[in-house]
Design a protein around this motif. Structure first.
Motif, PDB file in Angstrom:
ATOM      1  N   PHE B 315       9.337  27.066  32.817  1.00 47.40           N
ATOM      2  CA  PHE B 315       9.103  25.812  32.100  1.00 47.40           C
ATOM      3  C   PHE B 315       7.785  25.183  32.494  1.00 47.40           C
ATOM      4  N   ARG B 316       7.146  24.579  31.509  1.00 48.35           N
ATOM      5  CA  ARG B 316       5.925  23.835  31.775  1.00 48.35           C
ATOM      6  C   ARG B 316       6.286  22.487  32.369  1.00 48.35           C
ATOM      7  N   PRO B 317       5.338  21.909  33.086  1.00 55.44           N
ATOM      8  CA  PRO B 317       5.627  20.566  33.591  1.00 55.44           C
ATOM      9  C   PRO B 317       5.699  19.549  32.456  1.00 55.44           C
ATOM     10  N   TYR B 318       4.961  19.770  31.393  1.00 56.55           N
ATOM     11  CA  TYR B 318       5.038  18.833  30.271  1.00 56.55           C
ATOM     12  C   TYR B 318       4.673  19.576  28.995  1.00 56.55           C
ATOM     13  N   SER B 319       5.029  19.015  27.875  1.00 58.73           N
ATOM     14  CA  SER B 319       4.637  19.588  26.596  1.00 58.73           C
ATOM     15  C   SER B 319       4.208  18.448  25.686  1.00 58.73           C
ATOM     16  N   MET B 320       3.453  18.790  24.682  1.00 57.86           N
ATOM     17  CA  MET B 320       2.813  17.749  23.889  1.00 57.86           C
ATOM     18  C   MET B 320       3.544  17.533  22.569  1.00 57.86           C
ATOM     19  N   GLN B 321       3.381  16.359  22.043  1.00 56.49           N
ATOM     20  CA  GLN B 321       3.812  16.110  20.684  1.00 56.49           C
ATOM     21  C   GLN B 321       2.767  15.256  19.996  1.00 56.49           C
ATOM     22  N   ALA B 322       2.710  15.337  18.692  1.00 56.91           N
ATOM     23  CA  ALA B 322       1.728  14.573  17.954  1.00 56.91           C
ATOM     24  C   ALA B 322       2.354  14.101  16.656  1.00 56.91           C
ATOM     25  N   ASN B 323       1.892  12.949  16.210  1.00 54.03           N
ATOM     26  CA  ASN B 323       2.460  12.366  15.016  1.00 54.03           C
ATOM     27  C   ASN B 323       1.341  11.642  14.287  1.00 54.03           C
ATOM     28  N   THR B 324       1.195  11.942  13.016  1.00 51.53           N
ATOM     29  CA  THR B 324       0.169  11.289  12.219  1.00 51.53           C
ATOM     30  C   THR B 324       0.805  10.767  10.943  1.00 51.53           C
ATOM     31  N   ASN B 325       0.492   9.549  10.597  1.00 51.56           N
ATOM     32  CA  ASN B 325       1.039   8.977   9.380  1.00 51.56           C
ATOM     33  C   ASN B 325      -0.054   8.244   8.623  1.00 51.56           C
ATOM     34  N   ILE B 326      -0.021   8.403   7.324  1.00 56.49           N
ATOM     35  CA  ILE B 326      -0.940   7.649   6.475  1.00 56.49           C
ATOM     36  C   ILE B 326      -0.107   7.032   5.370  1.00 56.49           C
ATOM     37  N   ASP B 327      -0.303   5.778   5.098  1.00 52.50           N
ATOM     38  CA  ASP B 327       0.337   5.239   3.910  1.00 52.50           C
ATOM     39  C   ASP B 327      -0.591   4.308   3.178  1.00 52.50           C
ATOM     40  N   ILE B 328      -0.420   4.260   1.870  1.00 56.19           N
ATOM     41  CA  ILE B 328      -1.221   3.417   0.997  1.00 56.19           C
ATOM     42  C   ILE B 328      -0.235   2.623   0.164  1.00 56.19           C
ATOM     43  N   SER B 329      -0.431   1.329   0.105  1.00 54.28           N
ATOM     44  CA  SER B 329       0.463   0.564  -0.738  1.00 54.28           C
ATOM     45  C   SER B 329      -0.322  -0.540  -1.411  1.00 54.28           C
ATOM     46  N   GLY B 330       0.210  -0.999  -2.505  1.00 55.05           N
ATOM     47  CA  GLY B 330      -0.450  -2.052  -3.251  1.00 55.05           C
ATOM     48  C   GLY B 330       0.103  -2.099  -4.654  1.00 55.05           C
ATOM     49  N   GLY B 331      -0.574  -2.751  -5.535  1.00 54.36           N
ATOM     50  CA  GLY B 331      -0.079  -2.766  -6.900  1.00 54.36           C
ATOM     51  C   GLY B 331      -0.579  -3.940  -7.685  1.00 54.36           C
ATOM     52  N   THR B 332      -0.226  -3.852  -8.945  1.00 56.49           N
ATOM     53  CA  THR B 332      -0.547  -4.934  -9.866  1.00 56.49           C
ATOM     54  C   THR B 332       0.774  -5.457 -10.392  1.00 56.49           C
ATOM     55  N   GLU B 333       0.726  -6.362 -11.318  1.00 57.38           N
ATOM     56  CA  GLU B 333       1.966  -6.883 -11.879  1.00 57.38           C
ATOM     57  C   GLU B 333       2.751  -5.774 -12.579  1.00 57.38           C
ATOM     58  N   SER B 334       2.052  -4.774 -13.096  1.00 53.27           N
ATOM     59  CA  SER B 334       2.791  -3.776 -13.864  1.00 53.27           C
ATOM     60  C   SER B 334       3.133  -2.536 -13.053  1.00 53.27           C
ATOM     61  N   ILE B 335       2.416  -2.281 -12.005  1.00 56.66           N
ATOM     62  CA  ILE B 335       2.782  -1.092 -11.236  1.00 56.66           C
ATOM     63  C   ILE B 335       2.522  -1.337  -9.754  1.00 56.66           C
ATOM     64  N   LYS B 336       3.522  -0.984  -8.969  1.00 59.34           N
ATOM     65  CA  LYS B 336       3.387  -1.140  -7.523  1.00 59.34           C
ATOM     66  C   LYS B 336       3.692   0.211  -6.890  1.00 59.34           C
ATOM     67  N   TYR B 337       3.033   0.469  -5.807  1.00 60.12           N
ATOM     68  CA  TYR B 337       3.203   1.795  -5.236  1.00 60.12           C
ATOM     69  C   TYR B 337       3.223   1.751  -3.723  1.00 60.12           C
ATOM     70  N   PHE B 338       3.924   2.675  -3.191  1.00 58.16           N
ATOM     71  CA  PHE B 338       3.873   2.947  -1.757  1.00 58.16           C
ATOM     72  C   PHE B 338       3.839   4.467  -1.628  1.00 58.16           C
ATOM     73  N   ILE B 339       2.781   4.937  -1.033  1.00 52.55           N
ATOM     74  CA  ILE B 339       2.624   6.389  -0.909  1.00 52.55           C
ATOM     75  C   ILE B 339       2.389   6.693   0.561  1.00 52.55           C
ATOM     76  N   SER B 340       3.146   7.610   1.084  1.00 55.43           N
ATOM     77  CA  SER B 340       2.941   7.885   2.497  1.00 55.43           C
ATOM     78  C   SER B 340       3.065   9.368   2.786  1.00 55.43           C
ATOM     79  N   GLY B 341       2.403   9.761   3.806  1.00 51.66           N
ATOM     80  CA  GLY B 341       2.493  11.147   4.239  1.00 51.66           C
ATOM     81  C   GLY B 341       2.521  11.178   5.757  1.00 51.66           C
ATOM     82  N   GLY B 342       3.212  12.147   6.292  1.00 49.08           N
ATOM     83  CA  GLY B 342       3.296  12.202   7.745  1.00 49.08           C
ATOM     84  C   GLY B 342       3.359  13.630   8.232  1.00 49.08           C
ATOM     85  N   ALA B 343       2.863  13.836   9.409  1.00 52.02           N
ATOM     86  CA  ALA B 343       2.971  15.155  10.031  1.00 52.02           C
ATOM     87  C   ALA B 343       3.363  14.957  11.486  1.00 52.02           C
ATOM     88  N   LEU B 344       4.370  15.676  11.894  1.00 59.07           N
ATOM     89  CA  LEU B 344       4.845  15.551  13.260  1.00 59.07           C
ATOM     90  C   LEU B 344       4.917  16.938  13.863  1.00 59.07           C
TER      91      LEU B 344
END
Lengths: 559, 1022
Positions: B315-344
């Protein structure tokens, strides 16, 4: 219109998925139901036949049956080679309790009994038209097979527990009362005998066509009846009831006629002339067709017995699970028919000039196996020491295996576990007849001599002036040798009511040291001290659960 | 909208004051954790008519007129703050979210509810609070944060480390029957799907605990409901958020094993112990001579007498992990959005042993990629559509060589003297020596060459829905319809070698290498295998009419719902669920509240005539604080609500998910006839059918108190509940085996489950330092009232009356101290020769001088804690924030057996040094023996091995720094650096086992070690 377009699209979308039509089934249709089993339009009875065949699965498969050990390892014939405390070792050392019994078969046999009864009750619904070669209807034979198996299951229960509840021909279901009281020992024996009598008229004649080999035949029903009556006549039940007033553990008195019934039942099979001893003892267990076999639990083509029990140190990684004891080895006398007290016995070369069945039953130091001379002396390849599973007694099992003395490796062996064979019938007859008569007659001697002759003893004849007691001793010993590892000895020492003497002392092995000059020295050493509490251990305890779940259940004495 | 009205209102009222003569003018910016906060109200203390509202950029300017030189900053949903005006007349205020205000809404089934008018028992947490916990699974981040939520993290393996969780403990005797219903955006999810959700996508999580909130789910509500809402877009400019994290995982508890010298000594001692009851001629000679021991000790013969710490080597003394997330959100009166992506990605704890011949990654690892698009489209004034798409792609890798933790423990596979790591020439060695059973090549050899097993998971969900306002029919009425499609599909791929690599025994005296007998000199090629592991497809259709309207002081709301769920998996019979639910609620001035929920739903697990069930519940609430007798006399009380609910809900989980009403006959191969053994198919009768089978039911009673004091700064919620689960599907225990056939589960069992849970929070600030303390507790004690148990021979054998999964075993009263002690004491009835001084001595309950099953009684507690607590404290100062969560679990037991602890099954552990010897009679461990017998936890389970596993953990720590906005590069609106940790420190009261306290009891405890994670993250927004 345009104004509502979105609304309509949206509504249509929802509605399109909310369909009422049934495109998938909502019950599992792939399962068999009772209607399939007892198909009223199947003149071949295919499904019913498969249901019947399943009942055979409840028959005992004696190869390494108890936690991977032979039942014999719970008697004085062998010990388990395993390093940890195994199930059979617990049995041999008094470890059976109502909570834990490695040989707890209660549920298994009642399940078998239920299914046999279901078959008997329902097969008449199936318009089975097939006839046997003899012209008799197949349906009646099938029904009789189920009936025999049911009787066999009862017998397996009775020899363990004494009188057990006879459930009869009723199939009970979820809310029915199953708190059935035990029937008496006498009633159980009578039931088994009656059922055998009923079954034997319709069963197939021996021998059967090859494809049906393994099915219950007439001979099986006769043999079960003979064995049941022999047990019933034996000292444990017949005059030796361990609890005087208990109808569950035997009869209340001794009646010599019970021996007569047993002898007659055995004689009936002999008179059928359907069975005979195979010339070579070693091959009895691996030969087909085989006119010595009356009924066997079907096995298959495999190397299971060899890999589990064969000596260690050979290629193929055999496990050497079973260690036959010195007691068993000693019971095999000399080639000339005498015991090892005979001057022909050489303690420095103990396996020379022995009853040939010894070499067919046990692998000892110096025996030829897989093209090599077996070494079970200390440090030999089959007994290297250290923490690995290996023989504890200096012996390995040989019986049931293929003839691999001069082979390089194990190959598949066609092998069944024999439940009834002709040699046992002969011994049953000899025993019952000897007990019935005041002194043994020629018929008794002839039966035993057939066995000894086939074994290759020379001379095989018995003295004509043997007393009943001497004859008994010979028969008991013959039974031990001939039927070793076939699940007889464990029950025989109980029904003969000698278990208290057989157990409660150390079992031995042979410690073989190879001296510097290559000379072997032999020394008997204890390997396991067995425990048997008299009289309660003559019967298994009724499982704890059965006692608490059934208010009518009576526990066996002492438990 | 509400906010705008409020601002407008304030401006209108306060405007005249602002026009008066001025003395000091305060300027400043109001912000929240994510950036400027528009619309906050700024008032002068002591002069409540003097106030302004912050503009769209959070900026404000207030002229002070009084003498207090203090301003009060208020904003809906945030905690009120009081600040002294500094000399330079500028103030930057960071507002802290108030999760306990009166207008706070909680998500319940098919809608939201204001906290003030809620009658049920609901606990909620916002996604933001757990977003930065460095764990891959949302359920791991909830421990200690929600009252009523009980979880146990059984394994730390990447990709398989999701905690088991329960809501208010367990109340069903069916293992499957205790799993809460999981609802994500109103669609049912599985446990597995939940664990794969990216926490970044989550807006809020609620758990519904009582009848009034779960009844709407009817037949699926009995175990409580976990409701997750994902984030959605809001009107405004696009906001981009990026989070990048990297973390270091180390085992919570490192394993330590004894070295060769100590192990060999103990081996010798055990053999000597076992020899004492054997006749002299049968005694085994001691495997290690003094010369061997000496070489182990001085290490002069590293190949002939190795001394390897395999845990450290593998066994190693430690191991790594990584997490990346991007999200974009916003909108107008007629359309609202939330878009996100992630990698772990989470890497495993095993060292890299790959070689040029085997360039494979056999390490444990987990990679996950998530995406989500949530769209809201206002097509017409009255119709809004919604389109959600989410997908997850995961990959779990495991060594083909098997469970490596288990290998490390197993004495029969590996021990410190069994082999060198590599032979001097670099070839592989194999394990041998005393106690080794399989003579396998060393673990590193097998890891390097045997390949891997990989599971690829794909998960795709689409939800299409819309809401049509039907104000035309009557005001407040709307219709909502949804179709959700969910599919999961897993495939296994293995690249493996069945054969072991060639391994050699090196003889240091001759320098010769001898290959392991029977093994090949060459490494075979890899084999490939693949298989479909899982294939589920679910279609969920929902349609409901919603009505919500206020007539003066009367508020009425109602919901009528149709819900249908069809699920297919491989060839199994598709399962179908259909439900109709109706909810009606009324409140008068938010003072008197009544809620009625009914569900009528059915599941095709049951016979047609028993298919549908009726589940009603009623909830009532009374806001005492709105009554004048409280309001006038106790102004510090902002909220005082008594509420109660009672109702019935169901659970349709049947054991093995069988169609229990159907008696089964199985067709299997099974017997052969004929001399050549021709196989014959057989038909086997399966368990009986139960025509009356129906779902489990639970009545839930709940009484709760909600209280807010001191301007909502102190908030208290306490609930008492009493649940009774009946008609539980259990197998009858009182039927004799004489029946001869298996029994179906029947609606027999009854369990009572009752307890308390609640939360106390306090939020305040001292000048610029804002702080909060939040304590959470859950107590749930269950008791089996009926399980159709036969009358036992001794009362202590009875299981009824104890909690579910109560362990039974022997009671240890010490060690047998000498021969005389053995002779005069009760002992197990296995061959008595094996009882020796130093064996565990058990209490003979029935006094028959034999220790057997009659002497087993309830010992310890079940493995699931019945009491859990959590304490979160947090503080903010300027851009700095710190949050600490302590979590504790109490009242549960843990035992470990086999390779986890038993000598000669487990490698020798430090606890074995404290074994019983004649010199150490007051020992912590029984005498050493090779024969697993009377002291063994597997053969004789006893309270010696069952330890109280209570623990307290420093579960999460988060330290963050919000970079000052004015220092940020021009485009960035927000940047935050944070350091977070998970499972940082554990305090537990036992030292018998080298185990994490959350592992499953009565196993070898060889699950992948739970991990401590220390994580560094950067979040930026623009």
């Amino acid at each position: 219109m345009k104004k509502y377009f979105n609304t309509i699209v949206f509504a249509a979308l929802i509605l399109s998925t909310w369909s009422c039509s049934k495109d998938v089934e909502d019950v599992p249709l792939e399962r068999y139901t009772e209607e399939y089993l007892w198909n009223t339009s199947d003149s071949l009875g295919n499904n019913a036949s498969q249901f019947l065949v399943n009942i055979y699965n409840y028959t005992p498969n004696g190869f390494n049956r108890i936690g991977n050990d032979f039942l014999a390892a719970a008697s004085d014939d062998a010990v388990s080679s395993a390093l940890s405390v195994t199930s059979v070792q617990r049995m041999a050392t008094g470890g059976i309790t109502p909570f834990a019994n490695p040989d707890n078969v209660w549920g298994n046999y009642y399940a078998g009994i239920r299914r046999a009864t279901m078959f008997i009750n329902n097969i008449d619904k199936v318009p089975l038209a097939t006839k046997l070669p003899s012209g008799a209807p197949l349906k009646a034979a099938w029904k009789a097979e189920a009936r025999f198996l049911r009787a066999l299951f009862y017998f397996e229960l009775v020899k363990r527990y004494g009188g057990v509840p006879i459930v009869g021909d009723e199939i009970r279901t979820l809310n029915d009362n199953v708190e059935i009281p035990r029937s008496s020992f006498a009633a159980c024996i009578q039931y088994i005998v009656d059922e055998c009598d009923l079954a034997k008229t319709d069963l197939r004649l021996d021998p059967v066509l090859d494809a049906d080999a393994g099915r219950v035949t007439k001979g099986a029903a006769y043999a079960l009846k003979a064995r049941a009556l022999l047990y019933a006549a034996s000292p444990l039940y017949n005059g030796g009831n361990i609890q005087e007033n208990s109808e569950y553990t035997g009869y209340s008195n001794y009646m010599v006629e019970r021996w007569k019934l047993a002898a007659d039942a055995a004689k009936e099979i002999m008179d059928l002339n359907s069975f005979q001893l195979l010339p070579n003892f070693k091959n009895v267990f691996i030969t087909y067709p085989n006119r010595e076999v009356i009924f066997a639990r079907q096995g298959g083509n495999n190397t299971n017995v060899e890999t589990t029990n064969g000596p260690i140190g050979y290629a193929g990684n055999s496990q050497g699970r079973t260690s036959p004891t010195q007691e068993l080895v000693d019971s095999f006398g000399m080639l000339n028919g005498s015991t090892i007290a005979d001057p022909a016995y050489d303690p420095t070369n103990p396996y020379k000039n022995r009853d040939p069945r010894l070499a067919a039953t046990v692998l000892y130091n110096g025996a030829q196996w897989l093209n090599r001379t077996l070494e079970t002396f200390e440090g030999g390849f089959a007994k290297p020491g250290g923490v690995i599973q290996q023989t504890k007694t200096g012996y390995y099992l040989r019986k049931f295996m293929g003839n691999f003395e001069n082979a390089n490796a194990y190959s598949n062996v066609n092998r069944n576990f024999i439940l009834f064979r002709y040699a046992e019938v002969l011994l049953n007859y000899a025993e019952a007849q000897n007990e019935y008569l005041t002194s043994p007659n020629a018929e008794v001697r002839a039966a035993v001599e057939l066995i000894r002759q086939r074994a290759g003893l020379n001379p095989y004849q018995l003295p004509v002036d043997l007393t009943k007691e001497q004859m008994r001793e010979i028969i008991q010993n013959e039974r031990r040798k001939e039927l070793a590892f076939e699940e007889h000895r464990f029950w025989d020492i109980r029904r003969w009511k000698i278990a208290g003497n057989v157990y409660n002392k150390p079992l031995h092995g042979m410690l073989i040291q190879k001296g510097t000059s290559g000379v072997l020295s032999y020394q008997e050493v204890p390997v396991l001290t067995t425990v048997f509490t008299e009289p309660k251990m003559y019967f298994y305890p009724i499982p704890y659960d059965e006692v608490v779940k059934n208010s009518n259940m009576k526990q066996n004495p002492g438990w | 909208m509400k906010r705008i009205i409020l601002v407008f209102h304030l401006i209108f009222v306060l405007l005249p004051g602002a026009l008066l003569a001025q003395q000091r003018t305060v300027r400043g910016v109001v912000k929240d954790a994510t950036g400027p906060l528009p619309g906050a109200t700024i008032l002068e203390k002591g002069l409540p008519t003097n106030g302004v509202a912050a503009d769209m950029n959070g900026q404000f300017q207030l002229t002070l007129k009084g003498t207090s030189n203090t301003i009060i900053i208020k904003s809906v949903g945030f905690i009120e703050q009081e600040r002294k005006v500094p000399a330079d007349n500028t103030i930057d205020v960071v507002m802290q979210v108030n999760a306990q205000g009166l207008d706070e809404v909680v998500v319940v089934g098919f809608g939201v509810k204001e906290r003030i008018t809620n009658t049920g028992s609901v606990s909620a947490i916002s996604g933001a609070e757990v977003r930065n916990v460095p764990t891959a699974n949302v359920q791991n981040s909830l421990a200690g944060r929600l009252p009523g939520f009980v979880s146990q993290q059984r394994s730390g393996q990447p990709g398989r480390d999701a905690s088991d969780f329960f809501i208010r403990g367990v109340s069903s005797l069916n293992a499957e029957g205790n799993r809460p219903l999981i609802i994500v955006d109103d669609i049912e999810y599985t446990y597995e799907q939940l664990s794969q959700i990216n926490v970044n996508e989550i807006e809020s999580i609620s758990i519904l605990k009582d009848a009034s909130t779960t009844a709407i789910y009817g037949i699926k509500g009995a175990n409580g409901v976990l409701v997750v809402r994902t984030r959605r877009g809001a009107t405004g400019k696009p906001r981009v958020n990026v989070r990048v994290e990297t973390g270091m995982q180390t085992p919570v508890r490192k394993l330590s094993f004894l070295d060769s010298y100590q192990s060999a000594m103990l081996v010798n001692e055990a053999i000597a112990n076992d020899n004492t009851y054997l006749p002299a001629d049968q005694r085994t000679s001691l495997p290690f001579a003094d010369a061997d021991l000496k070489l182990f000790q001085n290490g002069q013969d590293p190949y002939g007498h190795p001394n390897v710490n395999w845990y450290k080597e593998i066994f190693r003394p430690y191991s790594m992990q990584a997490n990346t997330n991007i999200d974009i959100s916003g909108g107008t009166e007629s359309i609202k959005y939330f878009i996100s992506g992630g990698a772990l990605s989470q890497n495993g704890a095993i060292r890299d042993f790959s070689t040029s011949q085997s360039e494979v990654n056999s390490n444990y690892l987990f990679n996950r990629y998530n995406f989500r698009t949530n769209l809201d489209i206002q097509t017409t004034k009255t119709l809004s559509l919604r389109l959600d798409m989410t997908g997850r792609f995961g990959e779990i890798n495991e060594p083909f060589a098997g469970n490596i933790v288990s290998e490390i423990y197993s004495f029969r596979r590996v021990n410190p003297y069994s082999a060198p790591v590599l032979n001097p020439d670099g070839s592989y060695a194999y394990a041998r020596g005393f106690g080794i059973q399989d003579n396998l090549p060393t673990i590193n050899a097998r890891l390097a060459t045997k390949g891997y097993n990989r599971r690829r998971q794909s998960d795709l969900n689409i939800l299409v829905g819309g809401t049509q306002a039907l104000d035309g029919i009557t005001k407040g009425l709307s219709f909502t319809g949804r179709v959700a499609y969910a599919s999961t599909w897993d495939v296994q791929r293995g690249l493996f070698r069945l054969d072991n690599p060639p391994s050699y025994l090196f003889n240091p005296e001759t320098g010769a290498y001898r290959i392991k007998s029977g093994s090949s000199y060459t490494l075979g090629t890899f084999g490939l295998r693949a298989g479909n592991d899982r294939d589920n497809r679910t279609v969920n259709i929902q349609a409901y009419l919603n009505y919500d309207r206020t007539f003066g002081k009367h508020h009425i709301y109602s919901l009528a719902l149709l819900n249908q769920n069809n699920a297919v998996s491989f060839s199994s019979t598709p399962s179908r669920f259909k439900g109709y639910s109706y909810k009606i609620g009324y409140d008068f001035e938010k003072k008197y509240i009544i809620d009625i929920n009914v569900a009528y739903n059915g599941s095709d697990r049951f016979q047609a005539e028993n298919r549908y069930g009726f589940f009603p519940a009623v909830g009532i609430g009374w806001n005492l604080a709105e009554e004048s007798f409280i309001k006038d006399r106790f102004p510090i009380i902002n909220l005082l609500k008594l509420r109660g609910s009672y109702g019935m809900v169901g659970s349709d989980r049947a054991p093995n998910d069988q169609y229990l009403y159907n008696q089964i006959y199985f067709n299997t191969s099974g017997y052969s006839f004929g001399e050549a053994h021709t196989g014959v198919g057989v038909i086997r009768e399966g368990a009986l059918g139960n025509n009356n089978v129906t779902w489990e039911k639970e009545t839930k009673a709940d009484i709760g108190l909600d209280m807010n004091l001191f301007s909502d700064k102190l908030s208290i919620t306490v609930d008492y509940f009493n649940n009774r689960r009946f008609d539980q599907l259990v197998n009858r225990n009182s039927t004799s085996a004489i029946l001869g056939v298996g029994l179906p589960a029947e609606n027999l069992g009854i369990v009572r489950n009752r307890g308390w849970d609640g939360q106390i929070s306090y939020i305040n600030n001292i000048e610029n330092v804002q702080y909060s303390i939040n304590g959470v507790f859950s107590i749930a004690k269950n008791k089996v009232l009926f399980k159709d148990e036969p009358l036992q021979q001794y009362p202590w054998l009875t299981q009824t009356g104890h909690p579910i999964n109560q362990p039974f075993g022997y009671t240890v009263i010490g060690f047998y101290q000498d021969e005389n002690d053995i002779a005069t004491s009760a002992k197990p009835n296995i061959s008595s020769t094996q009882i020796l001084p130093g064996d565990l001595k058990y209490k003979d309950l029935n006094g028959d001088d034999i220790i057997d099953e009659n002497d087993m009684s309830a010992i310890g507690r079940p493995n699931l804690p019945n009491t859990t607590v959590g304490l979160t404290t947090g503080a903010n100062y300027g851009g700095l924030s710190l949050s600490i969560l302590f979590q504790g679990s109490f009242n549960y037991s843990l035992s470990v057996m086999g390779t986890g602890i038993e000598p000669f099954q487990s490698q020798f552990q430090p606890i074995h040094l404290e074994r019983w010897t004649p010199e150490n009679r007051d020992a912590k461990f029984p005498r050493l023996t090779q024969v697993s017998a009377a002291s063994s936890p597997s053969a004789y389970p006893s309270d010696f091995w069952l330890v109280d596993a209570a623990y307290v953990r420093l579960k999460t720590v988060e330290l963050g720094y919000q970079l000052p906005t004015d220092r940020l590069p021009i485009k960035l609106s927000n940047a935050r650096l944070y350091l977070s940790a998970y499972n940082l420190v554990t305090w537990t009261n036992y030292n018998l086992y080298q185990q994490d306290p959350e592992v499953v009891s009565a196993t070898a405890g060889d699950a992948y070690l739970n991990q401590r994670v220390v994580n560094l993250g950067l979040q930026i927004g623009f």
